[in-house]
Design an enzyme around this catalytic site. Structure first.
Site, mmCIF file in Angstrom:
data_model
loop_
_atom_site.group_PDB
_atom_site.id
_atom_site.type_symbol
_atom_site.label_atom_id
_atom_site.label_comp_id
_atom_site.label_asym_id
_atom_site.label_seq_id
_atom_site.Cartn_x
_atom_site.Cartn_y
_atom_site.Cartn_z
ATOM 1 N N ASP A 154 7.103 7.411 -3.206
ATOM 2 C CA ASP A 154 6.326 7.327 -1.972
ATOM 3 C C ASP A 154 6.948 8.240 -0.935
ATOM 4 O O ASP A 154 7.901 8.973 -1.229
ATOM 5 C CB ASP A 154 6.252 5.872 -1.462
ATOM 6 C CG ASP A 154 4.880 5.549 -0.874
ATOM 7 O OD1 ASP A 154 4.517 6.171 0.138
ATOM 8 O OD2 ASP A 154 4.183 4.697 -1.437
ATOM 9 N N HIS B 104 0.938 10.090 -0.147
ATOM 10 C CA HIS B 104 2.241 9.415 -0.221
ATOM 11 C C HIS B 104 3.244 10.279 -0.969
ATOM 12 O O HIS B 104 3.976 9.804 -1.850
ATOM 13 C CB HIS B 104 2.095 8.042 -0.872
ATOM 14 C CG HIS B 104 1.398 7.040 0.003
ATOM 15 N ND1 HIS B 104 1.955 6.537 1.148
ATOM 16 C CD2 HIS B 104 0.168 6.474 -0.095
ATOM 17 C CE1 HIS B 104 1.114 5.686 1.728
ATOM 18 N NE2 HIS B 104 0.016 5.633 0.991
ATOM 19 N N GLU C 34 -4.874 6.510 0.337
ATOM 20 C CA GLU C 34 -4.389 6.932 1.660
ATOM 21 C C GLU C 34 -3.885 8.377 1.675
ATOM 22 O O GLU C 34 -2.724 8.636 2.000
ATOM 23 C CB GLU C 34 -3.287 5.967 2.133
ATOM 24 C CG GLU C 34 -3.790 4.540 2.304
ATOM 25 C CD GLU C 34 -2.712 3.570 2.770
ATOM 26 O OE1 GLU C 34 -3.041 2.639 3.517
ATOM 27 O OE2 GLU C 34 -1.535 3.741 2.386
#
Length: 767
Positions: free
Chosen positions: A198, A271, A334
């Site tokens: 991440d 990410h 995301e």
């Protein structure tokens, strides 16, 4: 299979007759997850050092576990024999995969299954029939262990039964990962979803790209406190770590011995800031960026150029060689597209492949990765954002933003795994006490996890076959220690295991007390295992109920055989046996008593006795399932929500909806003022509305209307709304209409950009 469940959490007293009668200690049978069928006899089997076993070689995982467990916990070594064994494992091809039968008689134990998994799960049920103290290494051997006579027939409802753990935000040692896996196996979970990369850290050694562990595995500082704190605070010291390939091989081998498959997650295209920090050429700007030191979503995502695709294929190749799982999780969530919009190469790709926009480019990216993974004989799983721009043909969708993604994918013929925030995010608060450790927000109590049904009602019977199962998620932004991970995991993982193994309950109110009784027994096992679980078993549930023209305050405990005591407005303590009549502002304290001793935390409720309590309320839209615990009446029940979090049952959440609230009085009522408040936590995509409208409607449909603009203080996480009716507009209203527009789409550059904002509203007090 027809589910037939006979007597759980029951005390049985049995007498064992040999040459003389001997009293046997009362034993409480409590198995989690609940078997599909259980029958209890009235005798016991006595396991001793003379007990022998026989089993097909393919059941070694089960027999090795049983031998090790008994040797460590009781000092009893089972001898393998070919005939006349006391414990017999048999292969039965008629039993469904992962299913088993377990029969304990006075003479011995027989386990039947069609595969190694079923045999292993039979042993896990047998394990829970044994005394909890066997969960630890006992230095003093036991002469015998008495096991109650039972007959169990069992099989899982879902193929995929998983738990997730994020090790990127906070890193946990190898031994804890193994311990975490062992807990899952005890509960018949079969999948560990390991989130390894991440923005805040890269945790897997990739030998072809050493800077991932030399650089991307460490950050220079770490956010402390909550993301929404103003100002934010940081612990300014180097933090990180990673798992070597040898570590991973060891963990994978360990998991296989416990019948757990590990699915690794390598996040892409978003990410990715840690990786881009190590290799800036993987990003669209080529600029040097740091490994992220705070939580959230960042714009430095992978650029879909040749260097990036080669890099990711290198990473995936080494990852797939380490993990035998048929699945590789590639994230897909995301991923802000701002840099793609400003990247000439990305725009050329969009034109070259006749893509609609950047969402289409992400779909192209995912399909390219899927084709590569499929070429290696593996399949991909992605979060539900991989639906945007078109879904890769063979991808499995992990639906987290609700159930909508699962419904869309299943209707298209793709497999799905349910893990919605509403029921599966174990990083949310599990209790509304101010004593709870810091969490990201939200509210997910044990009962709500237990009530989860992984099959969305929108799916037909055929479409529902694409629902592989469900998993709970643990994101660790606010879990810096292993103790805190355990606290957030237990006991909610017990409920999730029951949902995915036993199947969703058809009657929560009827079944939940039985489940809690088994949890109450199971925690003795957790105590021996030194698990740092959250114990909210004795918390009280309160509700305001309107009956005729009266307001009643009700209390409930879901644990049986307990007493509730309370005080009203600091008066003498009483035993609660009937709902409490509320006729004025009230402060109530209540607690559960067990064996005449207080247990659990004290419930404190303050009730504001205002004019809305006897009114009716209607909403133009239902609150989001994740934030609807109190229902619409929570807005006019006299009890305000938490001052520190937005997810309790008093706050109602709406995602992207314009809200109209209609409050109707039973008779015309003089209204002099109205107040409420909104939550404003932009880091969690929550935005207070900036305007609204109020109408007071009197007889003859005469209206007084006022437009409202809210003053949003950026230094506060709540926005209060106060509206006073002036003397000249004072009227006897029979209806109040509040119109509250949603903030809208979250702008670029902010957390959750491109998504609708959340609106959270608390008690509406009418004076």
């Amino acid at each position: 299979m027809k589910t037939h469940y006979i007597i759980f959490s029951i005390f049985i007293s049995v007498l064992l007759s040999c040459t003389s009668e001997k009293e046997i200690q009362v034993s409480k049978i409590s198995i989690i997850p609940k078997p599909q069928q259980l029958e209890i006899g009235n005798d016991v089997f006595e396991l001793t050092s003379k007990t022998t076993f026989s089993a097909p070689k393919e059941f070694e995982v089960a027999t090795n576990f049983l031998n090790t467990f008994l040797s460590n916990g009781a000092g009893i070594e089972l001898e393998a024999t070919s005939e006349n064994s006391t414990i017999v494992f048999k292969k039965d091809s008629l039993i469904v995969s992962e299913g088993y039968s377990l029969s304990v008689s006075k003479e011995g134990i027989e386990i039947n299954s069609s595969d190694a998994s079923g045999a292993f799960y039979a042993v896990q049920s047998l394990r829970q029939l044994l005394p909890p103290d066997l969960e630890q290494i006992n230095l003093l051997p036991k002469k015998s262990i008495k096991i109650p006579v039972v007959k169990i027939t069992d099989a899982p409802k879902f193929k995929y039964r998983g738990m997730h753990l994020d090790v990127s935000r906070h890193f946990f040692p190898k031994e804890f990962i193994k311990q975490y896996i062992s807990h899952l196996s005890m509960l018949k979970m079969n999948t560990f979803h390991w989130h390894l990369t991440d923005d805040q850290g890269w945790r897997i050694e990739i030998k072809k790209h050493p800077r991932l562990t030399q650089h991307a595995a460490y950050r220079d500082s770490t956010l402390i406190g909550h993301y929404n704190d103003i100002p934010q605070h940081y612990k300014k010291e180097r933090y990180g770590g990673f798992y070597t390939q040898e570590d991973i091989k060891e963990i994978v081998t360990y998991a296989a011995q416990l019948n757990i498959t590990i699915i690794p997650e390598i996040e892409m295209p978003g990410h990715a800031q840690a990786a881009v920090s190590a290799y800036p050429e993987l990003g669209c700007t080529g600029n040097q960026v740091p490994v992220a030191s705070k939580w959230g979503v960042f714009e430095n995502i992978y650029c879909p150029n040749q260097k990036t695709m080669t890099f990711l294929k290198d990473v995936l190749t080494e990852t797939m060689e380490l993990f035998p799982s048929e699945y590789i999780h590639i994230g897909g969530d995301e991923a802000p597209k701002k840099q793609w919009k400003n990247c000439a190469h990305c725009q050329q790709l969009i034109k070259k492949h006749n893509l609609k926009d950047e969402a289409g480019l992400q779909s192209w990216f995912i399909k390219e990765i899927e084709t590569f993974v499929n070429s290696k004989g593996k399949k991909i799983i992605g979060w539900d954002e991989i639906l945007e721009g078109g879904l890769a043909p063979n991808a499995t969708v992990m639906s987290w933003r609700g159930t909508e993604g699962a419904v869309t994918a299943a209707k298209q013929g793709n497999d799905v795994i349910l893990t919605p925030t509403s029921h599966a995010y174990f990083d949310y608060y599990q209790d509304d006490s101010y004593e709870e450790p810091l969490a990201i927000g939200g509210f997910l109590p044990l009962k709500k996890v237990y009530s989860f049904n992984p099959i969305p009602h929108e799916l037909s019977k055929e479409e529902a076959t694409h629902v592989l199962g469900a998993q709970g998620n643990i994101w660790t932004e606010y879990m810096p220690t292993t103790d805190q991970v355990e606290y957030m995991l237990f006991p909610r993982v017990l409920a999730m295991s029951e949902v995915v193994w036993s199947g969703p309950t058809k009657n929560v109110e009827k079944d939940y007390p039985n489940f809690l009784a088994r949890v109450e027994s199971f925690i003795q096992r957790l105590d021996v295992l030194h698990v740092n679980y959250a114990n909210h078993l004795y918390d009280l549930e309160s509700a305001i109920v309107k009956k005729n023209d009266s307001l009643l305050y009700k209390l409930k405990t879901h644990t049986e055989g307990k007493e509730i005591r309370y005080t009203l407005n600091k008066q003498e303590e009483k035993v609660y046996d009937t709902p409490i009549l509320i006729i004025e502002d009230a402060t109530i304290k209540a607690q559960v008593y067990k064996d005449n001793k207080p247990v659990g935390r004290v419930l404190n409720d303050t009730i504001t006795y205002h004019k809305g309590l006897k009114a009716n309320i209607q909403l133009n839209v239902e609150p989001h399932p994740a934030y609807s615990a109190g229902g619409k009446d929570a807005l006019i029940n006299g009890i305000s929500g938490s001052n520190t979090r937005y997810g309790d049952k008093e706050w109602l959440g709406f995602w992207g909806d314009d809200l109209e609230i209609v409050i109707t009085f039973p008779e015309p009522t003089k209204v002099s003022g109205i107040s409420t408040r909104f939550y404003n936590a932009n880091g969690q995509w929550i935005y207070s509305p900036y305007k609204g409208q109020i109408k007071l409607v009197s007889k003859g449909n005469n209206e007084f209307k006022a437009d409202i603009e809210y003053e949003i203080n950026p230094d506060s996480d709540k926005v209060s709304f106060e509206f006073d009716v002036s003397e000249e507009n004072l009227t006897e209203a029979y209806k109040i209409i509040l119109t509250i527009p949603n903030y809208g789409i979250i702008p670029e550059g902010l957390q959750g950009s491109g998504n609708p904002a959340w609106t959270f509203i608390d008690e509406i007090v009418i004076r």
